[in-house]
Design a protein around this motif. Structure first.
Motif, short mmCIF file in Angstrom:
data_model
loop_
_atom_site.label_atom_id
_atom_site.label_comp_id
_atom_site.label_asym_id
_atom_site.label_seq_id
_atom_site.Cartn_x
_atom_site.Cartn_y
_atom_site.Cartn_z
N ALA A 74 0.85 -1.19 0.00
CA ALA A 74 0.00 0.00 0.00
C ALA A 74 0.88 1.23 0.00
O ALA A 74 2.05 1.17 0.42
N SER A 75 0.34 2.34 -0.45
CA SER A 75 1.11 3.58 -0.41
C SER A 75 0.17 4.78 -0.35
O SER A 75 -0.95 4.74 -0.86
N ILE A 76 0.66 5.83 0.30
CA ILE A 76 0.04 7.15 0.24
C ILE A 76 1.04 8.05 -0.47
O ILE A 76 2.21 8.13 -0.07
N GLY A 79 7.51 15.48 -4.55
CA GLY A 79 6.50 14.59 -4.03
C GLY A 79 7.06 13.66 -2.98
O GLY A 79 8.27 13.45 -2.91
N ILE A 80 6.16 13.10 -2.17
CA ILE A 80 6.57 12.18 -1.11
C ILE A 80 5.61 11.00 -1.09
O ILE A 80 4.42 11.15 -1.39
N ALA A 81 6.13 9.83 -0.77
CA ALA A 81 5.31 8.62 -0.69
C ALA A 81 5.70 7.82 0.53
O ALA A 81 6.87 7.74 0.89
N ALA A 82 4.69 7.24 1.18
CA ALA A 82 4.91 6.31 2.27
C ALA A 82 4.46 4.94 1.77
O ALA A 82 3.28 4.73 1.50
N ASN A 83 5.42 4.01 1.62
CA ASN A 83 5.16 2.71 1.01
C ASN A 83 5.18 1.59 2.05
O ASN A 83 6.21 1.33 2.68
N PHE A 84 4.03 0.94 2.20
CA PHE A 84 3.86 -0.15 3.17
C PHE A 84 3.98 -1.49 2.46
O PHE A 84 3.49 -1.67 1.34
N GLY A 110 -3.02 10.37 -3.23
CA GLY A 110 -3.27 9.11 -3.90
C GLY A 110 -3.06 7.96 -2.94
O GLY A 110 -2.02 7.89 -2.27
N PHE A 111 -4.05 7.06 -2.84
CA PHE A 111 -3.97 5.91 -1.93
C PHE A 111 -4.11 4.66 -2.77
O PHE A 111 -5.13 4.45 -3.44
N SER A 112 -3.07 3.84 -2.78
CA SER A 112 -3.10 2.63 -3.58
C SER A 112 -2.95 1.40 -2.71
O SER A 112 -2.23 1.42 -1.70
#
Length: 389
Positions: free
Chosen positions: A39-41, A52-57, A137-139
């Motif tokens: 998942a990521s935000i 841009g920034i992303a938090a990747n789970f 964006g939430f994936s």
């Protein structure tokens, strides 16, 4: 579903990073049977170093923060993503069945599919009144054979506005903190965010003062184009900032082609601040020599730097108009340091020290004489570093 909204509201208030949100939310959903593998935000940023920034789970792993830098390559990479595809079509949701080969034109989804991903969904949230934080964006990616069920996607759709609100609160707070630090320095921004925002608030501190000025820089504006001049400034300011920061100093002002920095002193050990300022000065002068060798080797100009070090009491706080403040230092010591800098050219010395600084620092210094300074009633004793024997 209401439990998820309540959780997001509570953690949107208390969380410091969007990684806390994506990690906590995914762990809750996995515990309820959601087949989440990744998942990521993702959010845009106005930080000068990244767009841009992303938090990747990753299930069973560690949530990683990633940033995307500025530049044409980053833009090209973004244009080959499913998020860009949705934005271009004006759509807020998308789903790709990786098990059936959908979405493999995108490098990220192709990588997920090769590693066992089966289902990929994206939800987009727009913040229409914002210039910088334009949206989220939430994936979610599943590795289960059947992917996500319709009921599970409905749950996600139900709490998604709360996720957007929570992430916005966290990102807005971080943006304010980061950008203020970029423009004012970490120490100063912390004081501003702590509430020191009224004109006149502040107080007297003792500090080692460093002023660095690019030598004969004005003449370069007659020869080089504005964009080249800006490039030269940025190269030198980067060096100065690096060596000031690594010695626990803080740049307060870029003044044309000059820099004002301070190293606040410990009341019981002012020598420590002086030695930190001196180390910064020596290191930045050495780095400047290296930069000039490289630049002149490519046909560019040799741009020297003059540095003055002083020690004294300053007012550190808010100065300016009611609606336009500057958090800086003022006072006799700042004025004296500025006047001392003019002597660098006269004495043909790239590094000069005041009497108070020279007598406090631990380095051996040589007295160059007493000089009149414009606007200062008393002559100033000026020093340089003594030659090594």
């Amino acid at each position: 579903m209401n439990d998820h909204i309540q959780w997001l509201i509570e953690h949107g208030i208390t969380s410091e990073h969007i990684s806390d949100l994506v990690t906590g939310l995914c762990e809750r959903l996995i515990a309820e049977g959601f087949p989440i593998w990744r998942a990521s935000i993702r959010m845009p940023s106005i930080h000068p170093m990244y767009r841009g920034i992303a938090a990747n789970f990753v299930r069973g792993g560690v949530t990683i923060i990633e940033t995307a830098g500025h530049g044409s390559e980053t833009q090209r990479n973004f244009e080959n993503t499913p998020i860009f595809y949705l934005l271009n079509r004006g759509e807020n949701t998308g789903r790709w069945n990786l098990a059936k080969g959908e979405g493999l034109q995108y490098a990220e989804l192709r990588e997920f599919a090769l590693a066992g991903g089966t289902d990929h969904v994206i939800n987009l949230c727009e913040f229409p009144k914002e210039v910088a934080l334009r949206g989220l964006g939430f994936s979610l990616t599943s590795d289960a054979p059947d992917g996500f069920s319709d009921e599970q996607l409905a749950v996600i759709e139900g709490f998604f506005p709360a996720l957007g609100l929570a992430a916005y609160r966290v990102a807005a707070s971080n943006t304010a903190t980061e950008i203020l630090a970029v423009y004012t320095g970490a120490r100063t921004s912390a004081r501003i965010l702590a509430g020191e925002t009224q004109r006149g608030t502040g107080g007297s501190i003792n500090a080692a003062i460093l002023i660095a000025d690019l030598r004969n820089f004005t003449a370069l504006t007659e020869v080089y184009q504005p964009e080249e001049i800006v490039g030269f400034l940025n190269e030198h300011f980067e060096l100065i900032d690096r060596h000031v920061e690594e010695n626990s100093g803080e740049i307060l002002k870029f003044m044309g082609d000059s820099v004002l920095a301070i190293f606040p002193t410990d009341a019981d050990d002012p020598q420590k601040a002086c030695m930190a300022a001196l180390a910064s000065a020596q290191n930045l002068l050495e780095a400047t020599d290296a930069l000039n060798r490289e630049r002149t080797g490519n046909g560019g100009p040799d741009i020297g730097v003059d540095v003055v070090l002083h020690l004294g009491e300053v007012f550190y706080g808010n100065v300016g108009a009611h609606g336009r403040l500057d958090f800086t230092v003022i006072g006799r010591a700042v004025n004296e340091a500025s006047r001392l800098e003019k002597l660098c050219g006269t004495l043909e010395q790239p590094l000069l020290m005041s009497e108070s600084f020279a007598k406090t620092c631990a380095a051996p210094c040589e007295h160059l004489g007493s000089f009149e300074l414009r606007g200062v009633s008393k002559k100033a004793d000026v020093y340089r570093l003594a030659d090594e024997t």
